[in-house]
Design an enzyme around this catalytic site. Structure first.
Site, mmCIF file in Angstrom:
data_model
loop_
_atom_site.group_PDB
_atom_site.id
_atom_site.type_symbol
_atom_site.label_atom_id
_atom_site.label_comp_id
_atom_site.label_asym_id
_atom_site.label_seq_id
_atom_site.Cartn_x
_atom_site.Cartn_y
_atom_site.Cartn_z
ATOM 1 N N SER A 149 14.753 -61.864 -0.659
ATOM 2 C CA SER A 149 13.310 -61.673 -0.800
ATOM 3 C C SER A 149 12.578 -62.803 -0.094
ATOM 4 O O SER A 149 13.185 -63.728 0.453
ATOM 5 C CB SER A 149 12.923 -61.651 -2.285
ATOM 6 O OG SER A 149 13.196 -62.905 -2.896
ATOM 7 N N LYS A 150 11.249 -62.740 -0.134
ATOM 8 C CA LYS A 150 10.419 -63.715 0.575
ATOM 9 C C LYS A 150 10.649 -65.138 0.084
ATOM 10 O O LYS A 150 10.453 -66.092 0.835
ATOM 11 C CB LYS A 150 8.942 -63.349 0.421
ATOM 12 C CG LYS A 150 8.555 -62.065 1.136
ATOM 13 C CD LYS A 150 7.079 -61.756 0.944
ATOM 14 C CE LYS A 150 6.687 -60.465 1.657
ATOM 15 N NZ LYS A 150 5.260 -60.135 1.440
ATOM 16 N N ARG A 151 11.049 -65.280 -1.173
ATOM 17 C CA ARG A 151 11.252 -66.638 -1.691
ATOM 18 C C ARG A 151 12.426 -67.338 -1.005
ATOM 19 O O ARG A 151 12.591 -68.552 -1.128
ATOM 20 C CB ARG A 151 11.458 -66.607 -3.206
ATOM 21 C CG ARG A 151 12.741 -65.925 -3.659
ATOM 22 C CD ARG A 151 12.771 -65.826 -5.176
ATOM 23 N NE ARG A 151 13.951 -65.113 -5.650
ATOM 24 C CZ ARG A 151 15.101 -65.704 -5.936
ATOM 25 N NH1 ARG A 151 15.224 -67.015 -5.786
ATOM 26 N NH2 ARG A 151 16.133 -64.999 -6.376
ATOM 27 N N HIS A 152 13.249 -66.564 -0.297
ATOM 28 C CA HIS A 152 14.390 -67.151 0.413
ATOM 29 C C HIS A 152 14.054 -67.509 1.859
ATOM 30 O O HIS A 152 14.914 -67.968 2.603
ATOM 31 C CB HIS A 152 15.571 -66.182 0.391
ATOM 32 C CG HIS A 152 16.066 -65.868 -0.992
ATOM 33 N ND1 HIS A 152 15.867 -64.643 -1.585
ATOM 34 C CD2 HIS A 152 16.720 -66.630 -1.906
ATOM 35 C CE1 HIS A 152 16.402 -64.652 -2.798
ATOM 36 N NE2 HIS A 152 16.919 -65.846 -3.014
ATOM 37 N N GLY A 153 12.787 -67.305 2.258
ATOM 38 C CA GLY A 153 12.401 -67.603 3.633
ATOM 39 C C GLY A 153 12.054 -66.334 4.397
ATOM 40 O O GLY A 153 11.637 -65.325 3.813
#
Length: 571
Positions: free
Chosen positions: A303-307
């Site tokens: 997801s976006k939290r991983h970059g």
């Protein structure tokens, strides 16, 4: 006992236990009878489309950017179609009218084009089975919904949102699945007519068996089954007339003669509803292949939290389409060898669904970056020169995108470039002259302690005599000859010779090949290719700084800081 046969994979036995007024509302339905025993639905994969041609589709929803997971799904569909001599269809599933945007659709199409995944039919090029946007196919959905209503496979549901919420809450209290209770499944004609006369909004609900199982033979996962009693009657048409996803997909896949549905495993639950709709409409089932999700390093869903997670982001970061395609193909697939580098044509030749893994694939951004660097440096020199030269000019580091300086800079710096955007950093680093901060550093102090003033004195002498310039004019051969003679004069060699020279001429302790760096710095000062805004100091300007510095005072200060070094330079 009566027997109704719907297809090769459905067998139903009906026991006439309902009162006649209610029974006549159900008699045409194979799914509405709650007393049905041991219903088993087995969805068998079809061999292909009606004419035997492989036809696959990628059907993104234009509600955001193209995720790398979606890109991999598109790639697997593309490779499968091309490897089988089939068709790759692009269909835009934009029934979510509130979130779907034209901008998102265009961005997705651009990303797919950038990846090199050309389609045979789609919204931009048309085709025999268009239109290829679901928002333009509403009359078709309405037609099939009415057909299902007439056959008794669906019914009108007049439940309000409040009633549905109460059903969910009641099921939650009983620790049961939140399925529809079937309130309107066996309503009398009079009840339905009353609601229609009042103008009560209604949805179309599909009748689902209350018992039995549904099984499919997935090309990746083998047999997958569900218990039908956990489903409940589901909506296919909303009260505003808009069709629901699972209904649209089934109608579209059938009408477009899709032979194989290759998609992410998160769509597995949708297969249950779609299989029931396929059967009710008498459509042949496609083959299904559900690909595992792409995981983050912590094995959670990427997801976006991983970059960065979208194709557009990786494109802006300087990744090559060839590297993205190569890496995405290896997320869950391999050809059985140790080879990690494939062109798209090689992937088409080697791709097989049977070699797609069931387990999730971890997205490793470090490996992707490494792979991109390998692919970048493997490009033909002309192509690499154009890519990096254009980048340097577009970012206003250079005034020209081609020529001798550009070619020599690429040859010197390419090993430090993994992404196209790295080209800016490495060129700026080469052209910079951070002498003050270098001399003030701990490692720089060790260079100072090695009688650096002696090297400076002799270096300036070589510069003033023109000896150094003549050597640089000759290129690498001239530089090597000059360094050898310079080392002999100072009785220095190895690190004792090369480290002070690197610091004095480049301003840095480390970097690419020293000779190549200094030759390029010299050329940058005379070719006029470097933009003034870069703040580049020519060799002449660097020697001016060296000449003006009080080296004896600097060496006497055992731990000079950057401010003291700058002061000594300006004195």
């Amino acid at each position: 006992m009566a027997s109704f046969v719907g297809s090769q994979w459905l067998r139903i036995r009906v026991f006439p236990e309902l009162p006649l007024p209610r029974l006549r509302h159900c008699i045409f339905s194979y799914t509405s009878l709650s007393f049905r025993k041991n219903l088993t639905v087995s969805a068998l994969a079809a061999a292909g489309s009606a004419d035997g041609q492989v036809r696959v589709r990628f059907a993104p929803s234009p509600t955001g950017n193209l995720h790398v997971g979606g890109a991999r799904t598109a790639l697997f569909n593309y490779l499968f179609a091309r490897s089988k001599g089939g068709k790759f269809i692009l269909r835009v599933e934009d029934t979510d009218l509130e979130r779907s945007t034209k901008q998102s659709e265009e961005a997705m199409l651009n990303d797919l084009t950038w990846l090199g995944l050309d389609w045979d039919e789609g919204p931009d090029i048309g085709g025999e089975y268009g239109p290829y946007r679901q928002s333009e196919r509403n009359p078709l959905y309405k037609q099939y919904a009415e057909k299902l209503l007439k056959l008794g496979h669906v019914y009108r549901c007049f439940c309000s949102n409040e009633e549905l919420e109460q059903m969910k809450e009641h099921a939650k209290q009983l620790q049961l699945p939140p399925v529809y209770t079937g309130k309107w499944a066996t309503a009398l004609d009079e009840e339905i007519h009353d609601e229609l006369a009042k103008g009560t909004p209604y949805t179309y609900r599909f009748r689902v068996p209350k018992e039995g199982n549904l099984k499919i033979n997935d090309l990746i996962r083998g047999e997958v089954s569900w218990s039908l009693d956990t489903l409940g009657d589901f909506v296919i048409l909303r009260s505003n007339g808009q069709p629901v996803y699972n209904f649209c997909v089934t109608v579209d896949d059938a009408n477009m003669h899709i032979s194989h549905v290759i998609r992410a495993e998160e769509h597995l639950p949708n297969t249950l509803r779609q299989a029931l709709i396929y059967q009710a409409l008498g459509f042949s089932m496609p083959s299904f292949a559900h690909v595992s999700l792409i995981l983050a390093p912590d094995r959670s869903k990427l997801s976006k939290r991983h970059g960065a997670t979208s194709v557009g982001q990786f494109r802006e970061m300087g990744y090559l389409p060839q590297a993205m395609v190569n890496y995405l193909a290896l997320l869950g697939w391999g050809d059985g060898t140790e080879n990690e580098f494939f062109t798209i044509d090689q992937l088409v030749e080697k791709f097989s669904i049977s070699r797609v893994n069931k387990s999730g694939a971890v997205f490793d951004s470090t490996k992707l970056r490494w792979m991109n660097g390998q692919r970048l440096r493997a490009l033909p020199s002309e192509e690499l020169t154009k890519i990096l030269g254009d980048r340097w000019k577009s970012t206003e580091l250079l005034l020209e995108s081609e020529g001798t300086f550009v070619k020599e800079a690429i040859e010197l710096l390419k090993d430090g470039i993994d992404l196209v955007t790295d080209a800016e950093t490495v060129l700026l680093n080469l052209l910079s002259y951070p002498l003050e901060s270098t001399l003030a550093s701990t490692e720089g102090n060790s260079v100072m302690d090695d009688k650096l003033s002696d090297v400076v004195k002799n270096l300036i002498s070589s510069y003033d005599s023109g000896e150094l310039y003549e050597a640089l004019e000759e290129g690498h051969a001239g530089w090597q000859k000059w360094v050898k003679n310079f080392g002999k004069r100072l009785k220095r060699k190895g690190k004792s010779l090369f480290m002070p020279l690197r610091v004095l001429l480049t301003g840095k302790l480390h970097g690419p090949d020293m000779g190549g760096s200094i030759i390029l710095i010299y050329r940058a000062g005379i070719c006029g290719a470097v933009s003034k805004q870069v703040g580049f100091k020519t060799l002449d300007e660097r020697f001016k700084m060296l000449r003006e510095m009080n080296w004896e005072a600097l060496e006497s200060d055992k731990q000079p800081d950057e401010d003291s070094v700058a002061t000594l330079i300006s004195e």
